[in-house]
Design a protein around this motif. Structure first.
Motif, short mmCIF file in Angstrom:
data_model
loop_
_atom_site.label_atom_id
_atom_site.label_comp_id
_atom_site.label_asym_id
_atom_site.label_seq_id
_atom_site.Cartn_x
_atom_site.Cartn_y
_atom_site.Cartn_z
N SER A 1 -44.05 -7.06 35.33
CA SER A 1 -43.60 -7.94 36.41
C SER A 1 -44.14 -7.47 37.76
CB SER A 1 -42.06 -8.01 36.45
OG SER A 1 -41.50 -6.74 36.62
N VAL A 2 -44.29 -6.16 37.94
CA VAL A 2 -44.92 -5.65 39.17
C VAL A 2 -46.36 -6.15 39.26
CG1 VAL A 2 -45.81 -3.57 40.31
CG2 VAL A 2 -43.47 -3.61 39.46
N GLY A 3 -47.07 -6.15 38.12
CA GLY A 3 -48.45 -6.61 38.10
C GLY A 3 -48.60 -8.05 38.54
N CYS B 1 -34.94 -4.68 34.52
CA CYS B 1 -36.24 -4.04 34.81
C CYS B 1 -37.27 -5.07 35.26
CB CYS B 1 -36.75 -3.29 33.57
SG CYS B 1 -35.76 -1.86 33.13
N GLN B 2 -37.24 -6.23 34.63
CA GLN B 2 -38.16 -7.30 35.02
C GLN B 2 -37.86 -7.76 36.45
OE1 GLN B 2 -37.88 -10.89 32.64
NE2 GLN B 2 -40.10 -11.20 32.77
N LEU C 1 -39.81 -5.29 43.75
CA LEU C 1 -40.59 -4.19 44.33
C LEU C 1 -42.07 -4.51 44.48
CD1 LEU C 1 -38.96 -1.11 42.56
CD2 LEU C 1 -38.51 -2.00 44.85
N GLY C 2 -42.59 -5.47 43.71
CA GLY C 2 -44.00 -5.83 43.82
C GLY C 2 -44.40 -6.22 45.24
N PRO C 3 -43.71 -7.20 45.86
CA PRO C 3 -44.03 -7.55 47.24
C PRO C 3 -43.82 -6.41 48.23
CG PRO C 3 -42.77 -9.30 46.19
CD PRO C 3 -42.75 -8.13 45.25
N VAL C 4 -42.87 -5.50 47.92
CA VAL C 4 -42.67 -4.33 48.80
C VAL C 4 -43.90 -3.45 48.78
CG1 VAL C 4 -41.29 -2.25 49.16
CG2 VAL C 4 -40.16 -4.39 48.48
#
Length: 519
Positions: A51-53, A176-177, A183-186
């Motif tokens: 999901s971060v990807g 977790c997803q 956190l991705g946009p952070v």
């Protein structure tokens, strides 16, 4: 994240059993128990990184696309965004089928390697002399194809947990997803400090800037994930009571393993759960899509304000979702998954009903015939463009308000801020509840047999929902306004609740349906 599953890991599988008893020995050894949960935790991490990807570049795709290819327009942006879900929709059944007949390590490692390669391609899309936008399209599609491993992850966790552990484990997976999406946009914001120019490694023509640094980090984390899977992940499968089952995925056989119980899967329940999952993701995808245009039209927010405020709202909904996922683990033990799914749908319906315009106050009209990003026009890309547009692209704020080109602006009452925030909170409660309960029920309905293909179709239905949801809302909102758009959504939710009520008694675990255990 490792602590997310701690409580579930401490729970006994069949109630109070004494060490040394026959029941205790048959279920599993301490070594198997620890290995099983280490493997599940690795897949929690894999879901987080997946999901971060996706989210780590979502805010920068549009400015990067404009920089590398001047011919790219907002219509093409829509294809770039949709390519991720299209890739995942295609890959999910393929990886799911693969995982049914081979060790799950194989599709997991291959899928992550594809994502790593796709991220590297994304970092080099500026190099070709022409057609750069198509290279970006391929890169994002391949990242989505690699994300098809979500089906393998859910299948593995469903097969490696007992009925008593299942809901908690699925909630941890969803948490977790959600953390990855938050956190991705952070991470992207942190890399913005590098700037557009950044530094260039001339030898290999690699530019490290605010656009490429996030995907390079994603590639590094993918390699690390592959190493951890190779070292830690082991094949485990247990039945609904927690006893080891034989499977083609097992690397070693154990004489204490039991055979998978026989019986037919309730296909009506399977299809219904796929439909429920589709509707749940369809509704949230359209809500995310319409968020920025709606707030710009209703509250005359500038582009900069909309990007900032709506970003904060989405982040807050992500945090709310994590809290809901944790609370669901406790609530499901008292009232069951079906009741939570039904309650979640009712809450979602209330959330969209609250969002319906009413009263005598009307939004500010944008009379100037100037370009404004709140005008979706006819393309998917144009309605979501404000989510990716850099606040620094224009020095002037431009006209604000509800554009006169949308005729409904003249007669549709404004949606008050109190309505909007109330609706957002309610949808933030209902969506995660429905999301985790739908595929938790799905995994229980399928039983202890390999679930790869079925989980692949479930993931594919979710991907289709994320494609069709934005298209649906962009057309209805632009032509008829929020009153018709949200009324239709309320109607869809009512039909979904009716469908759930019609098959409510059939949505039971495989073992319960075949008389193995009591519900």
């Amino acid at each position: 994240m490792a602590g997310l599953g701690t409580q579930a890991e401490r729970e006994p599988l069949l109630g109070d059993r004494l060490p040394g008893s026959r029941e205790w020995d048959i279920i599993e050894t301490e070594e198997h128990y620890k290995s099983r949960w280490r493997s599940i935790r690795i897949l929690y991490l894999t879901m987080f990184l997946s999901s971060v990807g996706f989210s780590i570049v979502i805010m920068s795709i549009w400015p990067y696309l404009q920089k590398i290819d001047k011919t790219a327009d907002t219509s093409f942006l829509g294809w770039v965004i949709a390519s991720f879900s299209l890739g995942q929709m295609v890959a999910s059944p393929v990886f799911g089928l693969w995982s049914n007949y081979r060790p799950r390590k194989e599709p997991l490692i291959v899928s992550i390697f594809i994502s790593v390669a796709a991220n590297c391609l994304y970092a080099y899309v500026h190099v070709p002399a022409s057609h750069n936008k198509y290279y970006m399209l391929v890169a994002r599609g391949l990242v989505g194809f690699g994300a098809g491993n979500v089906a393998v992850i859910r299948s593995y966790i469903a097969g490696a947990t007992s009925l008593q552990e299942r809901t908690s484990s699925m909630a941890n997976t969803s948490a977790c997803q959600a953390l990855g999406f938050i956190l991705g946009p952070v991470f992207q914001t942190c890399f913005a400090l590098i700037g557009e120019k950044g530094v260039t490694w001339e030898t290999i023509q690699l530019q490290i800037n605010m656009y490429t640094a996030p995907v390079l980090l994603g590639a590094f984390l993918g390699v690390l994930n592959i190493v951890l899977i190779l070292i830690i992940l082991r094949e485990h499968r247990v039945d609904d009571l927690g006893r080891q089952c034989k499977s083609v995925n097992f690397e070693e056989a154990n004489t204490d393993e039991v055979q998978v119980p026989q019986g037919s899967i309730d296909q009506v329940a399977v299809v219904t759960t796929n439909v429920l999952f589709f509707v749940v993701l369809f509704i949230f995808a359209l809500f995310e899509t319409i968020l920025t245009p709606l707030t710009m039209d209703m509250y005359a927010w500038t582009r900069e304000q909309a990007v900032l405020y709506d970003g904060i709202i989405l982040a807050a909904l992500g945090v709310e979702a994590v809290v809901i996922f944790m609370g669901i683990k406790l609530l499901s033990k008292k009232i069951g998954e079906r009741a939570i799914l039904l309650g979640g749908l009712v809450i979602v319906w209330v959330g969209f009903f609250v969002l319906l315009p009413w009263g005598n106050q009307y939004p500010k009209i944008q009379w100037e015939d100037l370009h404004n990003n709140s005008i979706p026009n006819t393309t998917f890309g144009e309605i979501i463009i404000t989510l990716w547009r850099s606040p620094r692209e224009s020095n002037s704020e431009g006209p604000t308000g509800c554009p006169i080109e949308q005729a409904w602006c003249l007669y549709t009452p404004v949606i008050h801020l109190a309505q909007f925030f109330t609706s957002a909170v309610l949808i933030g409660i209902g969506y995660p509840s429905c999301n985790v309960m739908s595929y938790t029920l799905y995994s229980k309905i399928l039983g202890p047999k390999p679930q790869g293909v079925y989980m692949g179709w479930l993931t594919a239905s979710g991907s289709a929902a994320r494609i069709l949801g934005p298209v649906f809302i962009s057309q209805v909102y632009t032509s008829w306004g929020p009153r018709w758009a949200f009324s239709l959504v309320c109607g869809i939710v009512v039909l979904t609740i009716t469908l759930l009520g019609a098959v409510y008694r059939r949505l039971v675990a495989f073992s319960v349906r075949h008389g193995g255990i009591q519900e």
